[in-house]
Design an enzyme around this catalytic site. Structure first.
Site, PDB file in Angstrom:
ATOM      1  N   LEU A   1      47.262  26.835  -1.100  1.00 10.08           N
ATOM      2  CA  LEU A   1      45.897  26.536  -0.652  1.00 10.08           C
ATOM      3  C   LEU A   1      45.109  25.787  -1.716  1.00 10.08           C
ATOM      4  O   LEU A   1      43.887  25.943  -1.823  1.00 10.08           O
ATOM      5  CB  LEU A   1      45.187  27.854  -0.285  1.00 10.08           C
TER       6      LEU A   1
ATOM      7  N   ALA B   1      51.392  16.735  -8.286  1.00  5.90           N
ATOM      8  CA  ALA B   1      52.549  17.568  -8.613  1.00  5.90           C
ATOM      9  C   ALA B   1      52.239  19.053  -8.794  1.00  5.90           C
ATOM     10  O   ALA B   1      53.122  19.811  -9.192  1.00  5.90           O
ATOM     11  CB  ALA B   1      53.305  17.047  -9.837  1.00  5.90           C
ATOM     12  N   ALA B   2      51.012  19.492  -8.457  1.00  6.41           N
ATOM     13  CA  ALA B   2      50.730  20.935  -8.534  1.00  6.41           C
ATOM     14  C   ALA B   2      51.691  21.679  -7.590  1.00  6.41           C
ATOM     15  O   ALA B   2      52.288  22.698  -7.963  1.00  6.41           O
ATOM     16  CB  ALA B   2      49.283  21.214  -8.138  1.00  6.41           C
ATOM     17  N   GLY B   3      51.848  21.148  -6.394  1.00  8.74           N
ATOM     18  CA  GLY B   3      52.744  21.771  -5.411  1.00  8.74           C
ATOM     19  C   GLY B   3      54.189  21.799  -5.910  1.00  8.74           C
ATOM     20  O   GLY B   3      54.921  22.766  -5.671  1.00  8.74           O
ATOM     21  N   ASP B   4      54.595  20.735  -6.618  1.00  4.69           N
ATOM     22  CA  ASP B   4      55.984  20.684  -7.118  1.00  4.69           C
ATOM     23  C   ASP B   4      56.191  21.695  -8.251  1.00  4.69           C
ATOM     24  O   ASP B   4      57.247  22.341  -8.336  1.00  4.69           O
ATOM     25  CB  ASP B   4      56.320  19.273  -7.610  1.00  4.69           C
TER      26      ASP B   4
ATOM     27  N   LYS C   1      42.230  27.163  -3.802  1.00  3.57           N
ATOM     28  CA  LYS C   1      41.975  28.511  -3.257  1.00  3.57           C
ATOM     29  C   LYS C   1      43.172  29.445  -3.476  1.00  3.57           C
ATOM     30  O   LYS C   1      43.112  30.616  -3.100  1.00  3.57           O
ATOM     31  CB  LYS C   1      41.639  28.402  -1.768  1.00  3.57           C
TER      32      LYS C   1
END
Ligand code: ADP
Length: 314
Positions: free
Chosen positions: A222, A250-253, A225
């Site tokens: 999120l 790349a936070a998700g990676d 969040k």
């Protein structure tokens, strides 16, 4: 012995041009700066898991060009096995041209290049490397039949499978039922479930829909969040860590790589989620994709130091 993590996915060279404004057809403008990054979800996730101390193997394909050569060196330097870095003789290395304006808007042209020819036959040729795989990770920036085959081979080995459904495409039920952890962000989860996000209630509904479709565990990231996790027996909301955000690329990676690494260490699920949440947060504190991926030492120090942010969800 450390458990074996296998990542299957793309490698991309990203050219980031800072421009004063988007220009018109036929017009030439000068960029204010150009930075070149090694990126691509597959490579970012593999390198994160490796930096966090995982026993990581990464199957990818680059082109027979200068970028392919330097990307290969880069992956080897990061401790990845060169035998799994395939080369397409004709296609260029996957590329993205990213235009950034002072307003923070971007426009991206991406070309799959060699990533688009990472085939089912390539996986069959590498079959011996699948032996003993414990955790398998993939995304959707390579041909879909290759993703399907990868999940199937991983399941046959008894591995835990992680799918980052990005960019999202409709997922058939046989694929969903072979996924142990689906890890979409909010936008991808909306697309895949057809449920429009309004607040926490819809996030939970999205997760329930994935579970009904046969996925074993759902982690919806999120952004600032935090995250939501759900399986048939447990549910976790976790706020994001409060950090000084520079660039969320790349936070998700980083999150995916850390999730894989944490799961390979058999940590309890809340601890794995905290580990991934920390890696995602740390990745936002530096510019670019791979330069921002955290090391084990940095992440451990960060997790020791920081308190969970008080950021409100929705
Ligand atoms: P994606 O990069 O795939 O769009 P998200 O934006 O959901 O994914 O980010 C993935 C994870 O990275 C989040 O779940 C969170 O752990 C971390 N993260 C992202 N943005 C922030 C932020 N602004 N502050 C702290 N953590 C963040």
């Amino acid at each position: 012995m450390r458990k074996k993590i296998l990542v299957l996915g793309n490698s991309n060279v990203d050219f980031v041009f800072r421009i004063p404004r988007f220009h018109h057809p036929g017009e030439t403008i000068l960029a204010e700066s150009l930075v070149t990054f090694f990126g691509g979800k597959g490579a970012n996730q593999a390198i994160t898991a490796k930096r966090l101390g995982g026993n990581v193997h990464f199957i990818t394909k680059v082109g027979n060009d200068l970028y392919g050569k330097s990307y290969r060196h880069h992956l080897i330097k990061n401790g990845l096995d060169q035998k799994l870095i395939l080369k397409d003789k004709k296609l260029p290395t996957g590329t993205a041209v990213i235009e950034l304006t002072p307003k923070g808007e971007n426009r991206i042209i991406a070309f799959l290049g060699a990533n688009g020819s990472l085939s089912v036959n390539d996986l069959k040729r590498l079959e011996r490397y699948w032996k003993g795989v414990d955790v398998f990770v993939t995304q959707l920036e390579i041909p879909f039949p290759t993703v399907e085959k990868g999940l199937k081979m991983a399941k046959e080995e008894g591995a835990l499978t992680l799918l980052n459904p990005s960019p999202p495409v409709p997922l058939p039920s046989h694929v969903l039922s072979s996924v142990d952890f689906i890890v979409p962000n909010e936008v991808e989860a909306q697309y895949l479930t057809g449920i429009k996000w309004k607040g926490d209630r819809e996030i939970r509904k999205m997760a329930e829909k994935f579970l009904d479709q046969g996925v074993k565990n759902v982690v919806i990231t999120l952004g600032s969040k935090g995250l939501f996790f759900k399986n048939r027996s447990e549910e976790v909301w976790m706020n994001a860590f409060r950090v000084n955000v520079i660039d969320t690329t790349a936070a998700g990676d980083a999150f995916l790589g850390a999730l894989a690494s944490g799961l390979s260490e058999n940590k309890p699920i809340r601890e794995v989620l905290r580990f991934a949440n920390g890696a995602g947060a740390l990745a936002t504190t530096k510019l670019g994709a791979q330069p921002s991926l955290p090391s084990r030492r940095d992440l451990n120090m960060f997790l020791k130091r920081i308190e969970v942010g008080k950021t409100k969800r929705s």
